[in-house]
Design an enzyme around this catalytic site. Sequence first.
Site, mmCIF file in Angstrom:
data_model
loop_
_atom_site.group_PDB
_atom_site.id
_atom_site.type_symbol
_atom_site.label_atom_id
_atom_site.label_comp_id
_atom_site.label_asym_id
_atom_site.label_seq_id
_atom_site.Cartn_x
_atom_site.Cartn_y
_atom_site.Cartn_z
ATOM 1 N N ILE A 190 -8.930 1.908 -3.448
ATOM 2 C CA ILE A 190 -7.659 1.335 -3.930
ATOM 3 C C ILE A 190 -7.074 0.304 -2.972
ATOM 4 O O ILE A 190 -6.084 -0.340 -3.276
ATOM 5 C CB ILE A 190 -6.596 2.435 -4.237
ATOM 6 C CG1 ILE A 190 -6.464 3.408 -3.058
ATOM 7 C CG2 ILE A 190 -6.901 3.158 -5.518
ATOM 8 C CD1 ILE A 190 -5.413 4.481 -3.278
ATOM 9 N N GLY A 192 -7.438 -2.922 4.167
ATOM 10 C CA GLY A 192 -6.684 -3.756 5.099
ATOM 11 C C GLY A 192 -7.560 -4.121 6.277
ATOM 12 O O GLY A 192 -8.772 -3.851 6.268
ATOM 13 N N MET A 208 -7.523 -2.812 9.180
ATOM 14 C CA MET A 208 -7.897 -1.689 10.030
ATOM 15 C C MET A 208 -8.484 -0.504 9.269
ATOM 16 O O MET A 208 -9.126 0.339 9.864
ATOM 17 C CB MET A 208 -6.663 -1.203 10.792
ATOM 18 C CG MET A 208 -6.090 -2.256 11.716
ATOM 19 S SD MET A 208 -4.685 -1.668 12.637
ATOM 20 C CE MET A 208 -3.410 -1.558 11.408
ATOM 21 N N ASP A 226 4.402 -1.238 12.193
ATOM 22 C CA ASP A 226 3.744 -2.081 11.184
ATOM 23 C C ASP A 226 4.486 -1.978 9.852
ATOM 24 O O ASP A 226 3.885 -1.776 8.800
ATOM 25 C CB ASP A 226 2.267 -1.668 11.042
ATOM 26 C CG ASP A 226 1.453 -2.735 10.302
ATOM 27 O OD1 ASP A 226 1.935 -3.874 10.170
ATOM 28 O OD2 ASP A 226 0.331 -2.424 9.858
HETATM 29 P P1 AMP Z 1 -2.985 -0.364 3.421
HETATM 30 O O1 AMP Z 1 -4.332 -0.541 4.026
HETATM 31 O O2 AMP Z 1 -2.203 0.747 3.995
HETATM 32 O O3 AMP Z 1 -2.212 -1.630 3.287
HETATM 33 O O4 AMP Z 1 -3.247 0.125 1.922
HETATM 34 C C1 AMP Z 1 -3.855 -0.720 0.991
HETATM 35 C C2 AMP Z 1 -3.385 -0.360 -0.386
HETATM 36 O O5 AMP Z 1 -3.825 0.947 -0.736
HETATM 37 C C3 AMP Z 1 -1.883 -0.318 -0.533
HETATM 38 O O6 AMP Z 1 -1.363 -1.579 -0.763
HETATM 39 C C4 AMP Z 1 -1.699 0.610 -1.717
HETATM 40 O O7 AMP Z 1 -1.845 -0.125 -2.908
HETATM 41 C C5 AMP Z 1 -2.875 1.555 -1.590
HETATM 42 N N1 AMP Z 1 -2.451 2.838 -1.001
HETATM 43 C C6 AMP Z 1 -2.372 3.136 0.318
HETATM 44 N N2 AMP Z 1 -1.958 4.388 0.495
HETATM 45 C C7 AMP Z 1 -1.761 4.898 -0.726
HETATM 46 C C8 AMP Z 1 -1.322 6.162 -1.207
HETATM 47 N N3 AMP Z 1 -1.018 7.161 -0.387
HETATM 48 N N4 AMP Z 1 -1.233 6.346 -2.529
HETATM 49 C C9 AMP Z 1 -1.566 5.350 -3.364
HETATM 50 N N5 AMP Z 1 -1.981 4.140 -2.997
HETATM 51 C C10 AMP Z 1 -2.084 3.915 -1.684
#
Ligand code: AMP
Length: 416
Positions: free
Chosen positions: A18, A21, A23, A136
Site C-alpha cells: 500500500i 517511502g 525508508m 518526520d
Molecule cells: P509511509 O511510508 O509511512 O509514507 O506510508 C506510505 C503509505 O502507506 C501511506 O501514505 C499510507 O497510504 C499507507 N499506510 C501507511 N501506514 C498505514 C496504515 N497503518 N494503515 C493504512 N495505510 C497505511
Amino acid sequence: MPNLIGKTLGRYHILEQIGEGGMATVFKALDTRLERDVAIKIIRTELFGKAIIERILQRFEREAKALARLSHPNILKVLDYGEYKGSPYLVLEYLSGGTLKDKTGQPMPWEQALQLLTPIIQALAYAHEHKIIHRDIKPSNILLTDKGQPLLTDFGIAKILELDDGQTLTGTGVGIGTPEYMAPEQGIGKDVDARADIYAVGIVLYELLTGRKPYTADTPMAVVIKHINDPLPRPGKFVSDLPQSVEKLLIKLLAKKPQDRFSNMDELGLGIKAILANPDTFKLSVPLAEPERNLVTDRSYSPEADENAHTIDLFERSNPVVATESKRPRFQIKDVLPSWWPAVIGGLLLLIGGTIWLNSGIALQIFPTKALVFTSTPTATKTMTPSPSDTPQPTVTPSVTPYPSKIRDSLGVEMV
Ligand code: AMP
C-alpha cells in the site's frame, strides 16, 4: 525490497503493497490469529551496508518497544514488531481512510484546518511528555479513519535510522525526515527537540491553509537552505480572508530560531483553542513580516545563545543529515567581507581619483602651487654646465617639476 505479497511473516499474511517511502515499504496484511487487517511497515535494509543493518536491528527493538508503550487515542498503535530475513518490521493498526496528503493541494477553511490538527497536537504533546520526538511530521504520516479522524503515525522511524552521533545511517542520499517539513536546525543536522516538531506542524498547517508548501526547490539541500534563509511567504498572500491571528500563529510556528516558536505543544494547543473561540480577540506579539535572516552568514546569530543549536556551519560537515549533495549557495561578496566594505572601497577610489585629478592639467591650472606638492622633485636647481671653451657659464634651470610634455609646452618651460 523482494516481493512479499502472498508470503507469511510470523502470523501475518501479506495481502498487498500500500505504500513505499524512502525508508520503508508498507503492506496490508491479515493477522491470522486475530483475523483482522493490519499494516506492516518493513524497513528497506537493501539501502544499507551490513554493518549498518546490524546497528539498525540493535536499535530497532529498543525503539519498537518504546513506540508500543505510547498509548494515545490520536497515535496509531504499534501492535507488534519482528524481523524478516534481516529486515525489521513494525505491525500497525490498519486505517482505511487514506492520509491527510489526500486533502492538500487546495486551500482548506482555516477553522477546519485548525480543528483537524488539534488531535495531532494533543498526540504530540503526549509523545513529547514521554521524551519521544516525531521528527518526520508531514501530511502522509497523518492517517485518517473511515470517519475522517486523524491519527499520527511513523513515530520514531527517523530515530531508528539515526546513528548515536545524530548522523544519518544512509549515506545514500536517503535522508532522515522530509526536507519540505524540516526545521532549519534539523536540516543542518542538529539534535532536535519538541520545537522541530512544532515547526513541522506549522508547515503542515501552512499547506492546509494555502494549498502550497512555503519552501520548495529542485534538490533536498536547496529546500533546506530555503528554510534557513528565505523569509516566510505571507500566508495572507494566498488566502484573502485569513484572520490576522491565524497568520501570526503561522509566523510564530515557523520562526527560524527554535526559541522564537511556541515552547511546547500545550502552548500551541491553547493558542489554537483561543483562535477557534474568537479569532479577533486572540493576540500574539509576533511581527507580521519576519525580518529576512541568514543563519549561515548572519554574524548576529549566536548558536551558543540557543541551547538547542550547535553549529550553523552547514557546509563544512563531513556528513550532513539531509542531503549528500555538495551544492553550495551562490557565492556572495557580503559572505566574506564585513558590512562596511563599500565605505573602504569608496574611500580608496576617492583617494586614487583625487591624486589623478590633482596631477592633471586642470588641477595644475587651478592650483599650480598645490599641485607641485604631489610631484616627485619640487626643487629649483642651479647647475654649472661646462662650456665648450672650458669657461664655466652659470646656467639657471627653472624651478619646476618634470611636468608631462603637454603642460610643459603650455607653460613654455624647458626641462633639463
Ligand atoms: P509511509 O511510508 O509511512 O509514507 O506510508 C506510505 C503509505 O502507506 C501511506 O501514505 C499510507 O497510504 C499507507 N499506510 C501507511 N501506514 C498505514 C496504515 N497503518 N494503515 C493504512 N495505510 C497505511
